[in-house]
Design a protein around this motif. Structure first.
Motif, PDB file in Angstrom:
ATOM      1  N   ARG A  31      38.269  18.321 -29.729  1.00  0.00           N
ATOM      2  CA  ARG A  31      38.023  19.406 -28.683  1.00  0.00           C
ATOM      3  C   ARG A  31      38.655  18.954 -27.384  1.00  0.00           C
ATOM      4  O   ARG A  31      39.018  19.728 -26.645  1.00  0.00           O
ATOM      5  CB  ARG A  31      36.729  19.806 -28.927  1.00  0.00           C
ATOM      6  CG  ARG A  31      36.582  20.776 -27.810  1.00  0.00           C
ATOM      7  CD  ARG A  31      34.930  20.908 -27.449  1.00  0.00           C
ATOM      8  NE  ARG A  31      34.199  19.632 -27.085  1.00  0.00           N
ATOM      9  CZ  ARG A  31      34.227  19.241 -25.861  1.00  0.00           C
ATOM     10  NH1 ARG A  31      34.699  19.989 -24.851  1.00  0.00           N
ATOM     11  NH2 ARG A  31      33.627  18.158 -25.285  1.00  0.00           N
ATOM     12  N   ARG A  32      38.169  17.692 -26.928  1.00  0.00           N
ATOM     13  CA  ARG A  32      38.612  17.470 -25.793  1.00  0.00           C
ATOM     14  C   ARG A  32      40.345  17.099 -25.820  1.00  0.00           C
ATOM     15  O   ARG A  32      40.973  17.615 -24.402  1.00  0.00           O
ATOM     16  CB  ARG A  32      38.092  15.795 -25.402  1.00  0.00           C
ATOM     17  CG  ARG A  32      36.597  15.858 -24.966  1.00  0.00           C
ATOM     18  CD  ARG A  32      35.800  14.557 -24.679  1.00  0.00           C
ATOM     19  NE  ARG A  32      35.721  13.669 -25.716  1.00  0.00           N
ATOM     20  CZ  ARG A  32      36.424  12.550 -25.774  1.00  0.00           C
ATOM     21  NH1 ARG A  32      37.322  12.304 -24.880  1.00  0.00           N
ATOM     22  NH2 ARG A  32      36.384  11.688 -26.799  1.00  0.00           N
ATOM     23  N   ASN A  67      41.483  20.525 -24.840  1.00  0.00           N
ATOM     24  CA  ASN A  67      41.362  20.913 -23.288  1.00  0.00           C
ATOM     25  C   ASN A  67      42.575  20.047 -22.594  1.00  0.00           C
ATOM     26  O   ASN A  67      42.962  20.598 -21.505  1.00  0.00           O
ATOM     27  CB  ASN A  67      39.906  20.196 -22.962  1.00  0.00           C
ATOM     28  CG  ASN A  67      38.863  21.363 -23.281  1.00  0.00           C
ATOM     29  OD1 ASN A  67      39.190  22.274 -23.875  1.00  0.00           O
ATOM     30  ND2 ASN A  67      37.750  20.873 -23.296  1.00  0.00           N
ATOM     31  N   LYS A 123      45.801  21.872 -23.030  1.00  0.00           N
ATOM     32  CA  LYS A 123      45.659  23.144 -22.168  1.00  0.00           C
ATOM     33  C   LYS A 123      45.513  22.911 -20.578  1.00  0.00           C
ATOM     34  O   LYS A 123      45.411  23.865 -19.806  1.00  0.00           O
ATOM     35  CB  LYS A 123      44.561  24.040 -22.914  1.00  0.00           C
ATOM     36  CG  LYS A 123      44.883  24.397 -24.166  1.00  0.00           C
ATOM     37  CD  LYS A 123      43.640  25.090 -24.683  1.00  0.00           C
ATOM     38  CE  LYS A 123      43.871  25.652 -26.265  1.00  0.00           C
ATOM     39  NZ  LYS A 123      42.774  26.083 -26.714  1.00  0.00           N
ATOM     40  N   ALA A 158      43.125  21.752 -19.108  1.00  0.00           N
ATOM     41  CA  ALA A 158      41.684  21.989 -18.497  1.00  0.00           C
ATOM     42  C   ALA A 158      40.970  20.577 -18.511  1.00  0.00           C
ATOM     43  O   ALA A 158      39.634  20.385 -18.156  1.00  0.00           O
ATOM     44  CB  ALA A 158      40.824  22.841 -19.626  1.00  0.00           C
ATOM     45  N   GLU A 159      41.293  19.524 -18.884  1.00  0.00           N
ATOM     46  CA  GLU A 159      40.611  18.314 -18.921  1.00  0.00           C
ATOM     47  C   GLU A 159      41.893  17.117 -18.522  1.00  0.00           C
ATOM     48  O   GLU A 159      42.768  17.202 -19.257  1.00  0.00           O
ATOM     49  CB  GLU A 159      39.994  17.893 -20.079  1.00  0.00           C
ATOM     50  CG  GLU A 159      39.051  16.651 -20.256  1.00  0.00           C
ATOM     51  CD  GLU A 159      37.956  16.730 -21.220  1.00  0.00           C
ATOM     52  OE1 GLU A 159      37.749  15.593 -21.508  1.00  0.00           O
ATOM     53  OE2 GLU A 159      37.912  17.988 -21.863  1.00  0.00           O
TER      54      GLU A 159
END
Length: 337
Positions: A302-303, A306, A309, A311-312
């Motif tokens: 999941r990370r 992110n 994308k 986002a992280e």
């Protein structure tokens, strides 16, 4: 009326219905069922096609108004509507009920969707289509049926294959019918003559690409960190999409978590469509990874998503390498429970 694609030709002899609904999780089968229906309809003069996607700008009222109008260039047409979900909402049901009360004989409505929602068959829209039209439900092909399906596809491609070759190809594609069709196309191009053996399948699959996400998954599950990282770096060098790699790894981690949570692993193998040839590598991975570690790896996926994308923060390729090492059971990566 319930129909299957192989009934279309016979069914059409008594006249086509005003509406059909092709649904199922196997996108290739749904696509081919739609093509088969359009082909039969074309033989009866339905030679114009309108394609619509149900989204925020879609209007059932406008679309069904079009169903009642004739083109200047063709007398009969198919209006194909691709649903966002495997159901018809209340608005769709009302609009279709109004139209089907007096349908245009020169128009066929074709609904395309994924597998029906659990409550879809109890909806008014479904019951209406079932009453006045045809519903074509496409089920997954698995196990021995998949082997037979591959054999039939090879025969249609004018290739002869023995049982071992068909089984190996079934194991290779893991129930992905589109991947099976692509592999058969490769065999048509690369095989000398018309005979396909298990050795042929292994050679063609190995030669088709130096590095694939399937190679990566296999080496990761078998716990070979050196080879797994070699494939990962090879994919990076060939410009492979991060999202595709992450999709493949996340899929394997999710399967491992499901298996680690299972009280009957043999039943879970069957439910997840993991064939006999591939079960040993999953068992080997489970011997290295607990459910807790699997959930940790899933959160890592999941990370990484992110990060891909934006986002992280983080280096996606470094994190993919760490994820691969974790599933391989490498002592530098794995977290003890």
């Amino acid at each position: 009326m319930k129909l299957s694609p192989n009934q279309f030709d016979q069914h059409a002899k008594s006249g086509l219905l005003p509406i059909y609904w092709c649904c199922g999780d196997e996108s290739l089968l749904v696509q081919e069922a739609g093509e088969a229906l359009r082909r039969v309809a074309a033989s009866q003069g339905f030679d114009e096609r309108e394609l619509h996607h149900v989204d925020s700008s879609f209007s059932w009222a406008e679309t069904l108004t079009s169903a009642n109008s004739l083109s200047l260039f063709a007398s009969r047409k198919i209006i194909e509507i691709r649903l966002k979900a495997g159901k018809l909402d209340e608005q769709a049901g009302k609009a279709l009920a109004s139209y089907l009360d007096n349908p245009n004989p020169d128009t066929i409505i074709l609904l395309i969707s994924a597998k029906l929602d659990s409550n879809a068959s109890r909806s008014k829209g479904y019951k209406l289509v079932d009453k006045v039209g045809g519903i074509v439900t496409l089920w997954p092909i698995e196990g021995y049926q998949l082997v037979k399906w591959i054999e039939q596809r090879l025969n249609a491609a004018k290739l002869k294959a023995d049982q071992e070759a068909c089984q190996l190809l079934a194991d290779r594609v893991e129930g992905n019918l589109l991947a099976a069709v692509q592999e058969i196309e490769k065999l048509k191009l690369l095989v000398d003559g018309d005979t396909v053996t298990a050795k042929t399948v292994m050679q063609v699959v190995a030669d088709s690409s130096r590095y694939t996400v399937f190679n990566l998954s296999d080496r990761m599950l078998t716990g070979n960190p050196g080879e797994a990282l070699k494939v990962l770096n090879g994919l990076r060098g060939e410009g492979a999409e991060v999202i595709l790699i992450l999709w493949a790894l996340t899929r394997e981690v999710r399967i491992l978590v499901q298996l680690a949570s299972s009280t009957n692993i043999n039943a879970s193998f069957k439910q997840l469509r993991i064939f006999d040839r591939r079960q040993p590598i999953y068992r080997k991975a489970l011997s290295r990874m607990s459910k807790r570690q699997g959930l940790g790896a899933l959160d890592h996926c999941r990370r990484i998503d992110n990060m891909a994308k934006g986002a992280e923060k983080g280096n996606v390729w470094d994190e993919l390498s760490l994820l691969v090492l974790t599933v391989c059971g490498h002592s530098l990566a794995i977290q003890q429970p």
